[in-house]
Motif scaffolding. Structure first.
Motif, PDB file in Angstrom:
ATOM      1  N   HIS A 100     -17.208 -15.825  -6.572  1.00  0.00           N
ATOM      2  CA  HIS A 100     -16.784 -17.191  -6.305  1.00  0.00           C
ATOM      3  C   HIS A 100     -15.294 -17.375  -6.594  1.00  0.00           C
ATOM      4  O   HIS A 100     -14.570 -17.971  -5.796  1.00  0.00           O
ATOM      5  CB  HIS A 100     -17.607 -18.155  -7.152  1.00  0.00           C
ATOM      6  N   GLN A 101     -14.849 -16.851  -7.719  1.00  0.00           N
ATOM      7  CA  GLN A 101     -13.454 -17.081  -8.107  1.00  0.00           C
ATOM      8  C   GLN A 101     -12.507 -16.084  -7.457  1.00  0.00           C
ATOM      9  O   GLN A 101     -11.308 -16.290  -7.461  1.00  0.00           O
ATOM     10  CB  GLN A 101     -13.318 -16.978  -9.628  1.00  0.00           C
ATOM     11  N   LYS A 102     -13.051 -15.024  -6.945  1.00  0.00           N
ATOM     12  CA  LYS A 102     -12.301 -13.924  -6.331  1.00  0.00           C
ATOM     13  C   LYS A 102     -11.511 -13.152  -7.384  1.00  0.00           C
ATOM     14  O   LYS A 102     -11.211 -13.655  -8.456  1.00  0.00           O
ATOM     15  CB  LYS A 102     -11.385 -14.425  -5.228  1.00  0.00           C
TER      16      LYS A 102
ATOM     17  N   SER B  70     -18.416 -14.817   5.861  1.00  0.00           N
ATOM     18  CA  SER B  70     -17.369 -14.813   4.838  1.00  0.00           C
ATOM     19  C   SER B  70     -17.562 -13.635   3.894  1.00  0.00           C
ATOM     20  O   SER B  70     -16.601 -13.085   3.363  1.00  0.00           O
ATOM     21  CB  SER B  70     -17.371 -16.135   4.080  1.00  0.00           C
TER      22      SER B  70
ATOM     23  N   ASP C 244     -12.232 -20.202   4.938  1.00  0.00           N
ATOM     24  CA  ASP C 244     -12.391 -19.463   3.695  1.00  0.00           C
ATOM     25  C   ASP C 244     -12.538 -17.973   3.933  1.00  0.00           C
ATOM     26  O   ASP C 244     -13.465 -17.529   4.617  1.00  0.00           O
ATOM     27  CB  ASP C 244     -13.615 -19.991   2.946  1.00  0.00           C
TER      28      ASP C 244
ATOM     29  N   HIS D 110     -11.698 -22.537  -5.712  1.00  0.00           N
ATOM     30  CA  HIS D 110     -12.956 -22.276  -6.381  1.00  0.00           C
ATOM     31  C   HIS D 110     -13.487 -23.524  -7.057  1.00  0.00           C
ATOM     32  O   HIS D 110     -14.498 -23.485  -7.728  1.00  0.00           O
ATOM     33  CB  HIS D 110     -12.797 -21.140  -7.396  1.00  0.00           C
ATOM     34  N   TYR D 111     -12.774 -24.646  -6.907  1.00  0.00           N
ATOM     35  CA  TYR D 111     -13.282 -25.873  -7.519  1.00  0.00           C
ATOM     36  C   TYR D 111     -13.492 -26.928  -6.441  1.00  0.00           C
ATOM     37  O   TYR D 111     -13.056 -26.782  -5.309  1.00  0.00           O
ATOM     38  CB  TYR D 111     -12.342 -26.385  -8.602  1.00  0.00           C
TER      39      TYR D 111
ATOM     40  N   ARG E 171      -7.264 -17.324  -0.965  1.00  0.00           N
ATOM     41  CA  ARG E 171      -8.203 -17.434  -2.070  1.00  0.00           C
ATOM     42  C   ARG E 171      -9.110 -18.641  -1.923  1.00  0.00           C
ATOM     43  O   ARG E 171     -10.142 -18.727  -2.558  1.00  0.00           O
ATOM     44  CB  ARG E 171      -7.444 -17.562  -3.389  1.00  0.00           C
ATOM     45  N   GLY E 172      -8.666 -19.583  -1.065  1.00  0.00           N
ATOM     46  CA  GLY E 172      -9.438 -20.810  -0.957  1.00  0.00           C
ATOM     47  C   GLY E 172      -9.416 -21.528  -2.294  1.00  0.00           C
ATOM     48  O   GLY E 172      -8.543 -21.320  -3.121  1.00  0.00           O
TER      49      GLY E 172
ATOM     50  N   GLU F 145      -0.351 -16.636  -5.845  1.00  0.00           N
ATOM     51  CA  GLU F 145      -1.516 -17.169  -6.534  1.00  0.00           C
ATOM     52  C   GLU F 145      -2.590 -17.610  -5.541  1.00  0.00           C
ATOM     53  O   GLU F 145      -3.720 -17.863  -5.912  1.00  0.00           O
ATOM     54  CB  GLU F 145      -1.117 -18.353  -7.409  1.00  0.00           C
ATOM     55  N   HIS F 146      -2.212 -17.751  -4.288  1.00  0.00           N
ATOM     56  CA  HIS F 146      -3.154 -18.362  -3.349  1.00  0.00           C
ATOM     57  C   HIS F 146      -3.672 -17.414  -2.292  1.00  0.00           C
ATOM     58  O   HIS F 146      -4.540 -17.769  -1.516  1.00  0.00           O
ATOM     59  CB  HIS F 146      -2.492 -19.548  -2.661  1.00  0.00           C
ATOM     60  N   ASN F 147      -3.108 -16.222  -2.227  1.00  0.00           N
ATOM     61  CA  ASN F 147      -3.667 -15.293  -1.247  1.00  0.00           C
ATOM     62  C   ASN F 147      -4.262 -14.099  -1.977  1.00  0.00           C
ATOM     63  O   ASN F 147      -4.150 -13.972  -3.197  1.00  0.00           O
ATOM     64  CB  ASN F 147      -2.603 -14.873  -0.229  1.00  0.00           C
ATOM     65  N   ILE F 148      -4.918 -13.274  -1.218  1.00  0.00           N
ATOM     66  CA  ILE F 148      -5.549 -12.102  -1.812  1.00  0.00           C
ATOM     67  C   ILE F 148      -5.360 -10.948  -0.850  1.00  0.00           C
ATOM     68  O   ILE F 148      -5.573 -11.091   0.353  1.00  0.00           O
ATOM     69  CB  ILE F 148      -7.029 -12.394  -2.143  1.00  0.00           C
TER      70      ILE F 148
ATOM     71  N   ASN G  59      -4.204 -16.425 -11.034  1.00  0.00           N
ATOM     72  CA  ASN G  59      -4.906 -15.399 -10.256  1.00  0.00           C
ATOM     73  C   ASN G  59      -4.122 -14.102 -10.237  1.00  0.00           C
ATOM     74  O   ASN G  59      -4.672 -13.051  -9.950  1.00  0.00           O
ATOM     75  CB  ASN G  59      -5.141 -15.882  -8.830  1.00  0.00           C
TER      76      ASN G  59
END
Lengths: 302, 350, 504
Positions: free
Chosen positions: C240-242, C36, B40, B129-130, B126-127, C253-256, C371
């Protein structure tokens, strides 16, 4: 790499611009800086001199009433002056106010008195281009001598008519700055906030009446003009007679208004002294705007 | 593009049988799926030691000096602030010093972050969140296991006893709220005006009918109640007007509450706006109107202050005036209707 | 280019850090979370920092507010003022007002702190509003962030109330007039209004001696506590949600993509904090705000031209001015005039804002998680609604300054109010339609450089050349983030009308 790649050292433009903006801002604000208003440093002697000599030190806790009162300016009765005034009147005023002030398109002047004439002319309200216009303050059209001549003429007309009207009041000089010998300021403050601020704003910035009548700012007004306006009531403003406000109270109001508009803003730049609306404007446009610029410099612009 | 993701192509984890619609987030995606492509938030290995001025030591050195200079200005401003405070303080000087101190500190930090700290964007996952499906099922199981244990056989305790008791106790708990304020009773129907009360000005001086000039205005209070900063007195301020002789007969609405004195007519209206309660005090002599400074409700004096513009819904209540043999004005009675803005029961008996 | 000394210093520091973190972990098991957290990636587009501007303004509000609270006296006891400000000398006033005058004139650094506090409040609300606009127009409130939208909106409302209660504390003429209007608004609520107003004020207006104590507790304790709690929840959820991010090359949608929290983002964020402090204290020193000594102590018989609330309540004040003189009476009861603009309007407005995420879902038939953000032009209907709302608020806010505008432009306030009354209907509709058209036009031009790669498909032709195919292949793209149809205006119009084809 991404389009906002940072692999190439950027020139110092961003931060330099920021510093430059900050410096510019700083210098603008320094320019706008009012005279420092420090209570301690300004406990100077009163400028009032002789007119204040009769006033004893006011005991703490009491508001001195009747410390000062209005005087009256002597209006000339010299026929030469009156004739000169009549000539000016015939040139500039007669077309609306009628021959000899009997009134025509504009109101008659047979009972207005010297104060009204002096007020209208020294504040530049008259002469007006059109009778439908609201007379508003501006640059005086006549010089001091000419005004005195016209005042003398109208006074002559009014006296001859048997209705002399209100004489030109004078307010004893004092209290241009904060000082310990200004006991009337407090009284003037109370009277101003009860009788004047609803139209002229507590800061004297002016406002708005119904039917599009503008309430002018008091910033340019002299103490004499303030006293004249209170007594005369330049419409749509009501006049205040001696039964409503005594001479001393009028002097106190004039003192306070002059103090209010000439003592500077302690908090800094006054933004027109119009209250929360310009404050909100500055907070959004200037405050948040500057911070958004900062955020743009700090953050990515991709 | 290669640096952005390290190509850890995990097999797309299928069969995410959740009881909800999740669209668009679980496609066969580069590097990230429903699994755990990266621990994460930990970015893949990237060169964190690189910074924009790394390849130019001279520029970097200059930047260090610049930052140091900026921060020294901050220090200097701090000294200045101490001196300013010690010598009595001055708002503008304090503002200038505080702004310069913070500004220089921030400018230094920005330069540091942009030129001397790792400047490359990193890419993280992003991992999720759920929670996993099993965890959700476990929660439901735990909850219902506990609830079942509570409710089986003894459900009546909760339904028939605890809920009503809780309701009653809850009501009892809000009871003290009542002590916050008094019962309002008839407070909004009356002001401090009383029959025979003389009209006084803000300093408590009684007013004669002859005191007010034609077209003049004065704020008046009931004698003995000139300080309006109490609930009793706050509703009583009124506006006394001399509308002269000629206009007296032009009035379209006339309750007959005025006083005639020396050919002039004096009328007195509540100063509290019927819209939101501000002091209605702007007086336009040319149109004989009173205007409220808060929301510009306009009242026509010649129609006994009927609202002619703005949000005010009702006329300003008028005070029934009388004049004593010694010339002083007095109120014949309190206002006959509630003063000020409306409320639910306003129409009720006074 | 590290020297021996530097390397040894770094070793020493690492040892120290290890020791401290070890000690901490022995007790809290903190390392996993800390790791983290330090490596957390924040997208650092400038517009994402507006929320931070709001947060840091709030920090400054707390710091300056604590200082002010040390001098403020929440008492309506009547005292006689004797101090350096001569025009008030010898006047009777409440202790609350006296303490604020003393704070401004007699307490060193008091004036700059008070003004900075007030400016910070105005900027705080401005930043909150801007932040909310950003979230709205980019669709950042969509699943899974609806809950945070709700919290943010509650923050806005509480912040407004907090700001207004602070504006009311000094007990000057503006404060008192504002409180008088609020009392009238509360009093106008059917059935319970008068009881509620009397309960809050401890009696009829201007209230009994308990009132300022209550206002003080509300402003210094109750609302700040709620704000802090909600802010914590707001940030916790964000953590938490980023953060969302704009679509762009390499972003999915899955990376940041962005800066790590430590050290780069932390330093940038600290820089932002100091700049905010610089702006707020600069304004606090150089631009006068709310000179209560000029307004004087409150007196229900006094009034001042230009009686307005602070800007963020201006739209409600404007609504009070624009609402016609209607009130409803029957059977001896009435629903008083201020109820409609003062209670009903904000009720409807805030309900609509709370409901917007749900409305948006149904409007675009889009129940998926997002996202990556929308560009405003890609959702013309939402953008049109937002622009219309902004124009509605702007119209009402302008209405709160009719007298000042009239004075400045020499126009009667009657005319201005009439224009703005019509404007409150016409301006939003016109602005909304124009915004919609502009969005559609922008889509057709599709000029933005970050648009192209997203949703396109790269193909290789027979000769070995690469081509990117655009919208016609959009639906074949694996990633559904709502931008595929951007190049096709007709399809987007269709989509906006509620018939968006399911992405993916």
């Amino acid at each position: 790499m991404t389009s906002h790649s940072t692999s190439r050292p950027r020139i110092l433009a961003g931060p330099a611009a920021l510093v430059a903006v900050a410096l510019a801002l700083f210098s603008v604000l320094v320019w706008a800086l009012p005279a420092p208003a420090q209570p301690k440093s300004q406990l100077k002697t009163s400028q009032s001199g002789a007119s204040q000599s009769g006033v004893s030190k006011v005991a703490a806790g009491t508001v001195a009433r009747g410390a000062k009162t209005l005087g009256t300016v002597k209006v000339s009765t010299d026929p030469a002056v009156i004739t000169a005034g009549q000539q000016l009147y015939n040139l500039h005023c007669e077309s609306c106010h009628g021959p000899g002030g009997v009134g025509a398109k504009a109101p008659q002047l047979l009972d207005v008195g010297p104060a009204a004439v002096d007020f209208m002319l020294t504040t530049g309200r008259m002469p007006l281009n059109s009778v439908t216009q609201q007379p508003l303050p501006g640059t005086p059209y006549f010089n001091k001598t000419e005004i005195a001549e016209i005042v003398a003429y109208i006074n002559f007309v009014d006296v001859s008519h048997g209705t002399p009207g209100v004489g030109i009041p004078t307010v004893p000089p004092s209290c241009t700055k904060e000082s310990a010998t200004c006991p009337t300021l407090s009284e003037g403050n109370e009277l101003f906030l009860m009788n004047c601020s609803q139209c002229h704003d507590a800061s004297g910035a002016g406002g708005m009446l119904s039917h599009g009548y503008v309430v002018p700012s008091l910033r340019q007004a002299t103490k004499r003009q303030i006293a004249e306006a209170i007594r005369v009531g330049p419409r749509p403003m009501p006049g205040f007679g001696p039964g409503q406000l005594t001479n001393q109270e009028v002097a106190a109001i004039a003192d306070y208004v002059y103090y209010l508009t000439h003592s500077g803003n302690r908090g800094g730049f006054g933004i027109a002294n119009f209250g929360p609306v310009p404050e909100g404007f500055v907070a959004i446009i200037f405050g948040l705007g500057l911070l958004l610029l900062v955020a743009r410099v700090i953050g990515n612009r991709g | 593009m290669e640096t952005l993701h390290d190509g850890t192509e995990t097999p797309h984890e299928e069969a995410f049988e959740l009881p909800r619609v999740i669209t668009g987030t679980h496609g066969p995606e580069e590097g990230a799926g429903a699994g755990t492509p990266w621990p994460d938030d930990v970015p893949p290995e990237q060169d964190d030691s690189w910074y924009p001025l790394k390849d130019d030591p001279r520029k970097a050195r200059r930047m260090e000096y610049l930052i140091a200079a900026l921060w020294m200005v901050t220090g200097g401003c701090g000294v200045g602030l101490m001196i300013c405070y010690w010598t009595g303080g001055q708002a503008q000087v304090e503002g200038a010093l505080l702004a310069s101190a913070f500004g220089c500190l921030g400018a230094g930090l920005v330069l540091w972050a942009r030129y001397l700290l790792p400047g490359q964007d990193v890419v993280g996952s992003r991992g999720e969140h759920y929670s996993e499906l099993e965890e959700r099922a476990a929660v439901v199981a735990s909850l219902s296991r506990g609830t079942d244990a509570m409710m089986s056989r003894r459900g009546f305790l909760v339904k028939k006893v605890l809920v009503p008791v809780g309701g009653i106790f809850g009501i009892a708990a809000v009871w003290p709220l009542a002590s916050l304020g008094p019962r309002y009773g008839r407070a909004l129907y009356h002001t401090a005006w009383y029959p025979g009360a003389r009209l006084v000005d803000q300093f408590g001086r009684p007013i004669k009918a002859s005191d007010v000039e034609v077209d003049g205005v004065l704020t008046v209070f009931p004698e003995g109640h000139a300080d309006p900063n109490t609930p009793q007195n706050a509703m009583s301020p009124a506006v006394l007007l001399n509308i002269g002789g000629a206009l007296m007969h032009e009035r379209k609405i006339n309750q007959g509450f005025e006083v005639k004195s020396g050919g002039n007519g004096l009328v007195c209206f509540s100063k509290i706006c019927t819209h939101a309660g501000c002091a209605v005090t702007l007086f336009n002599v040319l149109s004989m109107q009173l205007v409220c400074p808060c929301h510009q409700s306009t009242f026509d004096i010649l129609e006994d202050c009927r609202p002619v513009f703005g949000p005010a819904p009702r006329p300003l209540p008028q005070l029934h005036l009388g004049v004593r043999p010694d010339g002083y004005l007095f109120a014949v009675s309190d206002f006959v209707e509630p003063v000020g803005p409306g409320f639910w029961d306003r129409g009720g008996p006074a | 280019m590290s020297t021996v000394a530097e390397r040894s210093a770094a070793r020493k520091r690492a040892l120290l850090e290890e020791k401290v973190l070890d000690e901490l972990d022995d007790r809290l098991g903190s390392s996993k979370w800390l790791r983290s957290a330090l490596d957390k990636v924040f997208p650092d587009h400038w517009s994402f920092m507006v929320g931070e501007i709001a947060m840091y303004s709030f920090v400054i509000l707390i710091v300056t507010g604590v200082y002010l609270a040390l001098f403020y006296s929440p008492s309506s006891a009547v005292v006689v003022y004797h101090g350096p400000y001569r025009p008030l000398d010898g006047q009777k006033m409440t202790q609350a007002f006296e303490s604020v005058v003393n704070l401004s004139f007699s307490v060193r650094a008091g004036l700059v702190m008070r003004q900075a506090h007030h400016w910070a409040a105005n900027i705080f609300l401005a930043a909150v509003a801007f932040h909310m606009g950003r979230v709205f127009f980019t669709g950042a409130f969509r699943k899974p962030r609806e809950l945070n939208w709700t919290i943010g909106l509650t923050l806005l409302i509480v912040a407004m109330l907090e700001g207004f209660s602070g504006y009311s504390l000094p007990d000057d003429l503006l404060s008192g007039s504002g409180l008088r209007v609020v009392f009238s608004i509360i009093q106008s609520i059917p059935f319970v209004g008068v009881w509620l107003a009397f309960t809050l004020w401890g009696g009829a207006f201007p209230g009994t001696s308990v009132f300022f104590t209550r206002l003080f507790v509300i402003h210094e304790f109750l609302f700040p506590l709620i704000l802090l709690g909600l802010l914590g929840a707001h940030l916790g959820m964000l953590w938490h949600q980023k953060h969302t991010d704009f679509p762009g090359p390499g972003k999915t949608e899955h990376n940041i993509v962005g800066s790590r929290l430590w050290p780069q983002y932390a330093v940038k964020s600290a820089a932002l904090l100091t700049f905010i402090a610089a702006v707020i204290f600069g304004l606090g020193g150089f631009v006068q705000i709310n000179p209560i000594w000029v307004y004087g102590p409150y007196n229900p018989a006094r009034g001042s031209a230009g009686t307005q609330p602070d800007w963020y309540v201006g739209w409600l004040d404007g609504a009070l001015r624009l609402w016609p003189h209607w009130e409803f009476r029957s059977f001896g009861h009435e629903i008083a005039n201020p109820f409609f603009p003062g209670i009903l309007l904000p009720g409807i407005v805030f309900t609509a804002m709370y409901a917007w995420p749900a409305i948006d879902r149904r409007l675009f038939a889009d129940y998926g998680e997002h996202n990556l953000l929308d560009r405003p032009r890609d959702k013309p209907l939402r953008t049109a609604v937002g622009v219309a709302a902004l124009f509605f608020f702007a119209d009402l806010t302008v209405a709160s300054a009719t007298d000042l505008i009239g004075n400045a432009l020499n126009v009667s306030f009657e005319l201005l109010i009439e224009i703005l009354q019509y404007g409150s209907f016409v301006a939003p509709i016109v602005a909304g339609v124009v915004a919609y058209k502009v969005c559609v036009l922008l889509q057709v031009q599709n000029a933005h450089p970050i648009q192209r790669p997203v949703g396109g498909v790269m193909v290789r032709d027979a000769r070995g050349a690469f081509h990117t195919l655009g919208a016609e292949h959009a639906h074949a793209a694996p990633e559904g983030n709502g931008h595929e149809a951007a190049a096709d205006s007709e399809e987007t119009a269709l989509e906006a009308a509620g018939g968006e084809p399911a992405p993916g």
